[in-house]
Design a protein around this motif. Structure first.
Motif, mmCIF file in Angstrom:
data_model
loop_
_atom_site.group_PDB
_atom_site.id
_atom_site.type_symbol
_atom_site.label_atom_id
_atom_site.label_comp_id
_atom_site.label_asym_id
_atom_site.label_seq_id
_atom_site.Cartn_x
_atom_site.Cartn_y
_atom_site.Cartn_z
ATOM 1 N N LEU A 169 -0.777 9.147 -14.036
ATOM 2 C CA LEU A 169 0.528 9.083 -13.398
ATOM 3 C C LEU A 169 1.225 7.763 -13.702
ATOM 4 O O LEU A 169 2.423 7.741 -13.986
ATOM 5 C CB LEU A 169 0.412 9.290 -11.886
ATOM 6 N N ILE A 170 0.507 6.658 -13.686
ATOM 7 C CA ILE A 170 1.123 5.365 -13.986
ATOM 8 C C ILE A 170 1.689 5.356 -15.406
ATOM 9 O O ILE A 170 2.811 4.908 -15.627
ATOM 10 C CB ILE A 170 0.126 4.203 -13.807
ATOM 11 N N LEU A 198 3.080 3.686 -6.508
ATOM 12 C CA LEU A 198 3.423 5.104 -6.639
ATOM 13 C C LEU A 198 2.351 5.868 -7.405
ATOM 14 O O LEU A 198 2.173 7.075 -7.198
ATOM 15 C CB LEU A 198 4.785 5.270 -7.305
ATOM 16 N N GLY A 199 1.618 5.183 -8.253
ATOM 17 C CA GLY A 199 0.514 5.815 -8.972
ATOM 18 C C GLY A 199 -0.529 6.397 -8.043
ATOM 19 O O GLY A 199 -1.243 7.344 -8.403
ATOM 20 N N HIS A 200 -0.603 5.886 -6.835
ATOM 21 C CA HIS A 200 -1.577 6.405 -5.866
ATOM 22 C C HIS A 200 -1.240 7.816 -5.411
ATOM 23 O O HIS A 200 -2.074 8.480 -4.788
ATOM 24 C CB HIS A 200 -1.708 5.460 -4.673
ATOM 25 N N GLY A 239 -3.902 9.524 -7.157
ATOM 26 C CA GLY A 239 -5.301 9.249 -6.828
ATOM 27 C C GLY A 239 -5.561 7.775 -6.599
ATOM 28 O O GLY A 239 -4.643 6.959 -6.503
ATOM 29 N N HIS A 240 -6.846 7.443 -6.542
ATOM 30 C CA HIS A 240 -7.275 6.059 -6.316
ATOM 31 C C HIS A 240 -7.415 5.326 -7.650
ATOM 32 O O HIS A 240 -7.411 5.943 -8.716
ATOM 33 C CB HIS A 240 -8.610 6.043 -5.552
ATOM 34 N N HIS A 241 -7.608 4.022 -7.579
ATOM 35 C CA HIS A 241 -7.662 3.184 -8.784
ATOM 36 C C HIS A 241 -8.615 3.693 -9.860
ATOM 37 O O HIS A 241 -8.328 3.561 -11.044
ATOM 38 C CB HIS A 241 -8.070 1.747 -8.423
ATOM 39 N N GLN A 248 0.844 -1.189 0.000
ATOM 40 C CA GLN A 248 0.000 0.000 0.000
ATOM 41 C C GLN A 248 0.879 1.237 0.000
ATOM 42 O O GLN A 248 2.024 1.199 0.446
ATOM 43 C CB GLN A 248 -0.961 0.031 1.182
ATOM 44 N N TYR A 249 0.301 2.320 -0.539
ATOM 45 C CA TYR A 249 1.020 3.583 -0.602
ATOM 46 C C TYR A 249 0.115 4.676 -0.086
ATOM 47 O O TYR A 249 -1.053 4.769 -0.454
ATOM 48 C CB TYR A 249 1.431 3.894 -2.038
#
Length: 136
Positions: free
Chosen positions: A116-117, A101-103, A106-108, A68-69
């Motif tokens: 970002l991903i 790191l994409g978090h 934001g969220h999924h 988790q991030y």
């Protein structure tokens, strides 16, 4: 979108299904390969996102998420990552690192997360072409 899904209880989140509360999970002292993964995470975040992050390892149980991030901390659940750290810099480790790191975006289900991903993947690709020693 996610707010509406949660509001009407249409689908459980991964947090609801697997839990993410690592607060009481025992912290694990990283071994050599885990330390290499932590170092790689920090270098990627610093180089591609211009942020400093902390990395930790816990025994969070098999019913919890693998990682988790949040709050600029990436936490790996070693209970769910058997064999994961055998090759510290690999497609498997890099995929999870970029996912987490994409978090920062934001969220999924949020556009910022996906943007970002994809940006991180593109930056990492060009970094590999221009400075392969970054991955050593």
């Amino acid at each position: 979108e996610w707010a509406n899904i949660k509001k009407y209880d249409l689908m459980p989140s991964s947090s609801d299904l697997f839990g993410t509360n690592f607060v009481n999970a025992p912290v694990v002292e990283p071994d050599e390969n885990q330390s290499k993964v932590a170092d790689f995470c920090k270098r990627v975040a610093k180089r591609l996102m211009e942020i400093d992050i902390a990395v930790s390892f816990v025994k969070g149980g098999h019913n919890m998420v693998v990682a988790q991030y949040g709050n600029r901390r990436l936490t790996f659940n070693v209970s769910r990552l058997n064999g994961f750290f055998n090759e510290p810099i690999s497609v498997r480790t890099t995929a999870l690192i970029l996912h987490e790191l994409g978090h920062e975006g934001g969220h999924h289900s949020e556009e910022g997360y996906h943007n970002l991903i994809t940006e991180l993947g593109a930056k990492l690709t060009f970094l590999a072409l221009e400075e392969p020693e970054f991955f050593l």
